[in-house]
Design a protein around this motif. Structure first.
Motif, mmCIF file in Angstrom:
data_model
loop_
_atom_site.group_PDB
_atom_site.id
_atom_site.type_symbol
_atom_site.label_atom_id
_atom_site.label_comp_id
_atom_site.label_asym_id
_atom_site.label_seq_id
_atom_site.Cartn_x
_atom_site.Cartn_y
_atom_site.Cartn_z
ATOM 1 N N GLY A 201 0.813 -1.209 0.000
ATOM 2 C CA GLY A 201 0.000 0.000 0.000
ATOM 3 C C GLY A 201 0.843 1.253 0.000
ATOM 4 N N TRP A 202 2.075 1.145 0.525
ATOM 5 C CA TRP A 202 3.005 2.273 0.552
ATOM 6 C C TRP A 202 4.425 1.739 0.548
ATOM 7 N N GLU A 205 9.981 5.887 -1.922
ATOM 8 C CA GLU A 205 10.074 6.101 -3.367
ATOM 9 C C GLU A 205 11.235 5.351 -4.008
ATOM 10 N N GLU A 295 10.514 3.198 8.534
ATOM 11 C CA GLU A 295 9.965 2.945 7.204
ATOM 12 C C GLU A 295 9.353 1.553 7.112
ATOM 13 N N HIS A 298 6.028 1.511 8.705
ATOM 14 C CA HIS A 298 5.068 2.176 7.819
ATOM 15 C C HIS A 298 4.625 1.226 6.705
ATOM 16 N N VAL A 299 5.571 0.529 6.091
ATOM 17 C CA VAL A 299 5.236 -0.441 5.038
ATOM 18 C C VAL A 299 4.309 -1.514 5.597
ATOM 19 N N GLU A 302 0.742 -0.543 5.985
ATOM 20 C CA GLU A 302 0.034 -0.275 4.732
ATOM 21 C C GLU A 302 -0.065 -1.490 3.814
#
Length: 316
Positions: A201-202, A205, A295, A298-299, A302
């Motif tokens: 979902g995320w 970059e 990070e 966060h991954v 999501e």
């Protein structure tokens, strides 16, 4: 061998980098390549495209499938597999499949069978530098290359100028005869897929490189794998889901996705989420320089989990 070691072995080449062609020939002498999965195309529906029957030389002809057409990801990822085997020795059953996600690189797919030994089928880019090490032959009138190595015998079948299909046999007895019979039985697939319920979902970059999926069975447990590589290098984020044993001690308890989780930095950043029942969601990176723990959390928060994949084909 521990569960994690088995899982790493099963999907080690999925998570790995592309092989350097200069090192490839001695590398396959040393070991059988079972699942070199890195790059390719995703299909969310049947394997579309035309097929053609190739003429044989006293052997049943093959059906060669066209390249798959990429479509957008949905809840989960489903990749129709282009090739299968019409014959395997008695007692062998399919154990794992792997494939790559559309738009992220060169098409590769892999399948693995186990019984009294191991059989594998690998669609991959043809390695031009490797051909000079191999004996040229024909299978059903089609150009092929033969590699009588140990511990497996491998035959590379030409698909087109850029792609070949590797068939490998690591079995007792006459490996060459088994490998040739397997190669003669290759057909275009119409129904087999590699499928996982996971999608990102995320992502940071910089993680816009090759994406690879894998589904396999270890110790009667079904494990899903989703991997994304850095756009410019070997760094990657690995997501695994299934009845994975708890990680080794160490780290901090936290709440991720609304569930109890263990998170830790160290040399390999890790997020391990207890989803309840016998399922765990585990994310890891190569090093804290590649992806931070924040990070990775966060991954994990999501990651989208869709319907369970079909596992009816897996060895019981």
């Amino acid at each position: 061998m521990s569960h994690d070691e088995q899982l790493r072995a099963l999907f080690s080449d999925i998570a790995g980098q592309a092989h350097d062609p200069a090192r490839l020939a001695p590398e396959i002498v040393a070991r059988a390549r079972t699942h070199r999965q890195r790059r390719g195309l995703l299909m969310a529906a049947g394997a579309a495209g035309t097929t053609a029957v190739l003429g044989g030389t006293g052997v049943a002809g093959w059906l060669w499938s066209s390249r798959t057409t990429p479509v957008a990801e949905g809840p989960g990822i489903r990749v129709p597999l282009r090739y299968g085997l019409g014959w395997v020795p008695a007692g062998f059953a399919e154990e794992s499949r792997s494939a790559t996600v559309p738009g992220s690189g060169v098409e590769e797919q892999g399948r693995n069978w186990r019984g009294d030994g191991q059989i594998y089928l690998q669609l991959e880019p043809a390695q031009m530098n490797l051909r000079r090490h191999l004996r040229t032959t024909t299978i059903a009138g089609r150009l092929a290359w033969d590699f009588p190595g140990e511990p497996s015998h491998q035959i590379y079948l030409e698909i087109d100028d850029e792609t070949w299909l590797m068939v490998g046999a690591r079995v007792p007895g006459n490996k060459a005869d088994v490998a040739r019979k397997l190669a003669e039985s290759v057909t275009a697939e119409s129904s087999a897929v590699c499928e996982v319920s996971l999608t990102f979902g995320w992502l940071p970059e910089r993680f816009a490189g090759v994406r690879t999926i894998g589904l396999g069975r270890i110790a009667k447990s079904t494990n899903e794998t989703l991997i994304v590589q850095h756009k410019d290098g070997p760094a990657r984020i690995v997501v695994q889901m299934g009845p994975i044993p708890e990680p080794s001690p160490g780290g901090t308890r936290a709440t991720v996705r609304g569930h109890d989780a263990l998170v830790r930095e160290g040399s390999v950043p890790l997020v391990d989420v207890d989803l309840g029942g016998d399922r765990r969601l585990r994310l890891s990176g190569l090093s804290p320089q590649d992806v931070t723990l924040e990070e990775l959390i966060h991954v994990a928060n999501e990651v989208r989990i869709g319907r369970p994949p079909d596992t009816s084909w897996l060895q019981r």
